[in-house]
Scaffold this active site. Structure first.
Site, PDB file in Angstrom:
ATOM      1  N   SER A   1      38.087  49.287  36.752  1.00  0.00           N
ATOM      2  CA  SER A   1      38.890  47.792  36.952  1.00  0.00           C
ATOM      3  C   SER A   1      40.291  47.626  36.329  1.00  0.00           C
ATOM      4  CB  SER A   1      37.775  46.711  36.166  1.00  0.00           C
ATOM      5  OG  SER A   1      38.272  45.457  36.466  1.00  0.00           O
ATOM      6  N   ASN A   2      40.586  46.530  36.365  1.00  0.00           N
ATOM      7  CA  ASN A   2      41.901  46.448  35.686  1.00  0.00           C
ATOM      8  C   ASN A   2      42.327  45.158  34.555  1.00  0.00           C
ATOM      9  OD1 ASN A   2      42.653  43.839  36.961  1.00  0.00           O
ATOM     10  ND2 ASN A   2      42.078  45.126  38.747  1.00  0.00           N
ATOM     11  N   ARG A   3      43.175  45.093  33.944  1.00  0.00           N
ATOM     12  CA  ARG A   3      43.514  43.956  33.088  1.00  0.00           C
ATOM     13  C   ARG A   3      43.567  42.750  33.220  1.00  0.00           C
ATOM     14  NH1 ARG A   3      44.495  46.685  28.128  1.00  0.00           N
ATOM     15  NH2 ARG A   3      45.235  49.019  28.375  1.00  0.00           N
TER      16      ARG A   3
ATOM     17  N   ALA B   1      43.719  40.432  41.062  1.00  0.00           N
ATOM     18  CA  ALA B   1      44.119  41.680  41.120  1.00  0.00           C
ATOM     19  C   ALA B   1      43.091  42.663  41.684  1.00  0.00           C
ATOM     20  CB  ALA B   1      44.298  42.057  39.666  1.00  0.00           C
TER      21      ALA B   1
END
Ligand code: CTP
Length: 214
Positions: free
Chosen positions: A21-23, A88
């Protein structure tokens, strides 16, 4: 008006207990949703996993992966006047997620990734969306230049660009500083809370949409 907003990160499953995943916190997308709701527009929020409360009165579709998000957008986008892509989205997903939890037998381990579909880039073609299309651009250098090229490549009306290399703005922070790029001009909005920005952006996007109809 009916506004579609994508928000938050996506999760790409490696096995039943792990993912990439991402921030992204989802704050910017949720702030925009709240701002359009305050204007009494109808909002459909398609969101990856976040810890933020769902804004009251928003239609809400929770999704996990980039593919889930694509399918939710595909179903809903042509009922909307404006589509804003804040999420995102993972650019790559796991080629073959394992159905069972992977055991740590091997000393080294390689994951094969394949590209996900570009959801924003699919809105005009093949999804045939003809409403006002707004994308975000997260950049770490030459922000305006890269964002302008993203605007034309993805056939957006507006691109909202931010420099994610700066401390305290953009990804996973409460504030942001953005450029709004249209075919006519670039407007800079100074650093402020994402809630504030949400209201200003909602007005600018709604005005642009109105002018585009005339
Ligand atoms: N986006 C999307 N689907 C993807 C990737 C991105 O809808 N699979 C959308 C994002 O929601 C955002 C815009 O495209 O509105 C730009 O995302 P960004 O990550 O900045 O750009 P990329 O297209 O991924 O290009 P790059 O990472 O090469 O800069």
């Amino acid at each position: 008006m009916k506004i579609l907003i994508t928000a938050g990160p996506t999760r790409e499953a490696i096995d039943p207990v792990r993912f990439i995943s991402n921030r992204s916190s989802g704050r910017m997308g949720y702030a925009l949703a709240a701002a359009f709701l305050r204007r009494e527009d109808q909002v459909l929020l398609i969101s990856g996993p976040t810890t933020i409360d769902i804004p009251d009165h928003a239609d809400f579709i929770p999704v996990e992966s980039a593919d889930d998000m694509y399918r939710a957008v595909e179903k809903a986008i042509n009922d909307c006047d404006i589509a804003i892509f804040c999420a995102a989205v993972a650019d790559y997903t796991i080629a073959q997620p394992e159905p069972q939890k992977i055991k740590k037998d091997a000393e080294t381990f390689t994951l094969q990734l394949t590209k996900t579909k570009d959801i924003l880039g699919s809105a005009r073609d093949p999804l045939n969306f003809s409403g006002t299309l707004v994308g975000f651009a997260a950049e770490t250098q030459d922000v305006e230049l890269y964002a302008k090229s993203k605007r034309s490549k993805k056939k957006c009306d507006l691109i909202i660009a931010n420099d994610v290399s700066r401390e305290g703005t953009g990804f996973d922070s409460t504030e942001n500083e953005v450029l709004i790029i249209s075919e006519f001009e670039t407007i800079k909005l100074p650093r402020q809370s994402k809630e504030n920005l949400g209201h200003i952006l909602a007005e600018i996007i709604a005005d642009y949409h109105r002018a585009r109809q005339e």
